[in-house]
Design an enzyme around this catalytic site. Sequence first.
Site, PDB file in Angstrom:
ATOM      1  N   GLY A   1      34.860  50.036  46.983  1.00 24.25           N
ATOM      2  CA  GLY A   1      35.717  50.164  47.362  1.00 24.25           C
ATOM      3  C   GLY A   1      37.652  49.190  46.803  1.00 24.25           C
ATOM      4  O   GLY A   1      37.307  48.000  46.165  1.00 24.25           O
TER       5      GLY A   1
ATOM      6  N   HIS B   1      37.946  48.701  37.856  1.00 25.44           N
ATOM      7  CA  HIS B   1      36.773  49.345  38.141  1.00 25.44           C
ATOM      8  C   HIS B   1      36.860  50.565  37.487  1.00 25.44           C
ATOM      9  O   HIS B   1      36.073  51.216  36.778  1.00 25.44           O
ATOM     10  CB  HIS B   1      37.111  49.477  39.429  1.00 25.44           C
ATOM     11  CG  HIS B   1      36.515  48.723  40.561  1.00 25.44           C
ATOM     12  ND1 HIS B   1      37.552  48.513  41.853  1.00 25.44           N
ATOM     13  CD2 HIS B   1      34.901  47.704  41.051  1.00 25.44           C
ATOM     14  CE1 HIS B   1      37.417  47.465  42.210  1.00 25.44           C
ATOM     15  NE2 HIS B   1      36.228  47.075  41.932  1.00 25.44           N
TER      16      HIS B   1
ATOM     17  N   LYS C   1      34.136  39.376  34.918  1.00 31.96           N
ATOM     18  CA  LYS C   1      34.977  38.920  35.792  1.00 31.96           C
ATOM     19  C   LYS C   1      33.400  37.895  36.668  1.00 31.96           C
ATOM     20  O   LYS C   1      34.107  36.840  37.297  1.00 31.96           O
ATOM     21  CB  LYS C   1      35.704  39.330  36.394  1.00 31.96           C
ATOM     22  CG  LYS C   1      36.663  38.246  37.481  1.00 31.96           C
ATOM     23  CD  LYS C   1      37.763  38.876  38.327  1.00 31.96           C
ATOM     24  CE  LYS C   1      36.771  39.809  39.341  1.00 31.96           C
ATOM     25  NZ  LYS C   1      36.279  38.575  40.613  1.00 31.96           N
ATOM     26  N   ASP C   2      32.560  38.806  37.637  1.00 37.07           N
ATOM     27  CA  ASP C   2      31.135  38.296  38.079  1.00 37.07           C
ATOM     28  C   ASP C   2      30.701  38.033  37.252  1.00 37.07           C
ATOM     29  O   ASP C   2      29.592  38.876  36.985  1.00 37.07           O
ATOM     30  CB  ASP C   2      31.641  39.901  38.888  1.00 37.07           C
ATOM     31  CG  ASP C   2      31.676  39.958  39.759  1.00 37.07           C
ATOM     32  OD1 ASP C   2      32.507  39.451  40.547  1.00 37.07           O
ATOM     33  OD2 ASP C   2      33.241  40.749  40.372  1.00 37.07           O
TER      34      ASP C   2
ATOM     35  N   SER D   1      41.028  41.328  40.811  1.00 42.69           N
ATOM     36  CA  SER D   1      39.863  41.521  42.304  1.00 42.69           C
ATOM     37  C   SER D   1      40.444  42.175  42.969  1.00 42.69           C
ATOM     38  O   SER D   1      42.074  41.819  43.569  1.00 42.69           O
ATOM     39  CB  SER D   1      39.983  40.099  42.433  1.00 42.69           C
ATOM     40  OG  SER D   1      39.321  39.281  43.645  1.00 42.69           O
ATOM     41  N   SER D   2      39.835  42.943  44.344  1.00 41.28           N
ATOM     42  CA  SER D   2      40.393  43.501  44.966  1.00 41.28           C
ATOM     43  C   SER D   2      40.402  42.351  46.597  1.00 41.28           C
ATOM     44  O   SER D   2      41.735  42.703  47.016  1.00 41.28           O
ATOM     45  CB  SER D   2      39.147  44.084  45.992  1.00 41.28           C
ATOM     46  OG  SER D   2      38.948  45.130  45.137  1.00 41.28           O
TER      47      SER D   2
HETATM   48  O1  PAF Z   1      31.099  43.076  42.388  1.00 37.19           O
HETATM   49  C1  PAF Z   1      30.888  43.981  43.568  1.00 37.19           C
HETATM   50  O2  PAF Z   1      31.766  45.452  43.633  1.00 37.19           O
HETATM   51  C2  PAF Z   1      29.234  44.458  43.946  1.00 37.19           C
HETATM   52  O3  PAF Z   1      29.165  43.188  44.105  1.00 37.19           O
HETATM   53  C3  PAF Z   1      28.766  45.116  44.106  1.00 37.19           C
HETATM   54  C4  PAF Z   1      28.276  44.983  42.828  1.00 37.19           C
HETATM   55  C5  PAF Z   1      29.208  47.066  44.437  1.00 37.19           C
HETATM   56  C6  PAF Z   1      26.449  44.963  44.776  1.00 37.19           C
HETATM   57  O4  PAF Z   1      27.722  45.492  46.210  1.00 37.19           O
END
Ligand code: PAF
Length: 285
Positions: free
Chosen positions: A28, A34, A146-147, A182-183
């Site tokens: 979220g 996203h 990014k991750d 990033s959130s």
């Molecule tokens: O990257 C994220 O937002 C979270 O780590 C994910 C992949 C939704 C798992 O909770």
Amino acid sequence: MDILRTIREMKDWSARSGGRVGFVPTMGSLHAGHLTLVHRAKASCDRAVASIFLNPAQFGAGEDLAAYPVDPEGDRRKLEDAGTDALFLPDRREIYPQGFKTYVQVEDITSHLCGVSRPAFFRGVATVVLKLLNIVQPHTAFFGEKDWQQLQVVRTLARDLSLNVNIESVPTVRDADGVALSSRNAYLSETERVSARSLVRSLDTAKALVSEGEISAAVLRRAIREIIERERHTDVEYISICDPADFTEREEVRNATLIALAVRIGRARLIDNCIVEAKRCNEPY
Ligand code: PAF
């Protein structure tokens, strides 16, 4: 956009939907990064499903689970506008029922980089991602670069457990000032935001040094640290120059090499990365 709150509803939706389902798991507080994943899912699959689940299992004691930004109405609108076909929106008990005991651990690659300061993080990510993939049954799942370490953990999970899913990655989306979306950027004050620009600036400098022929990891690490520590409020957690698949440190840049950073700025812990590749010695200038 259909909203499914239970595992049964989500599984039935996927079984009925026909065609290829593209899946974007999220926690979220959605941003353009996203939504880029959703657009990719729409472009390469027949249906796009997103999930929003703030996963407690990937937060350690004293981390920001309680403070994590939430925006249910805004998220819903953004997903709808992006053309998402279904949103899986389970509550905590749906995902972790009373007596939940089964966790998934991807070994070795989770003990480097973010795994050092966040020992429970990747176990929580692997567990929830496996659950979400089992529930949504997508053809392809989309993750942001990014991750980077999370992406490798998910790829390893999918390969090792023979999951029936393609994992696709999407390049990092940045704001106009270069800061990776990033959130957690929501935690930054105005002055901290200025300091946050030093992450991408330091990566760009490292890239430029490599393109000029610098291959020493020590030299690159020093240049990166200097740029970040010149800014106020910054506290470098790690600067890693390593193998992009198994995260073992490299003394020199060769082939594709990952430069990954984690920096605390005020309440935020920010990560960023890039891939660099050394020039071959016989390459013409
Ligand atoms: O990257 C994220 O937002 C979270 O780590 C994910 C992949 C939704 C798992 O909770």
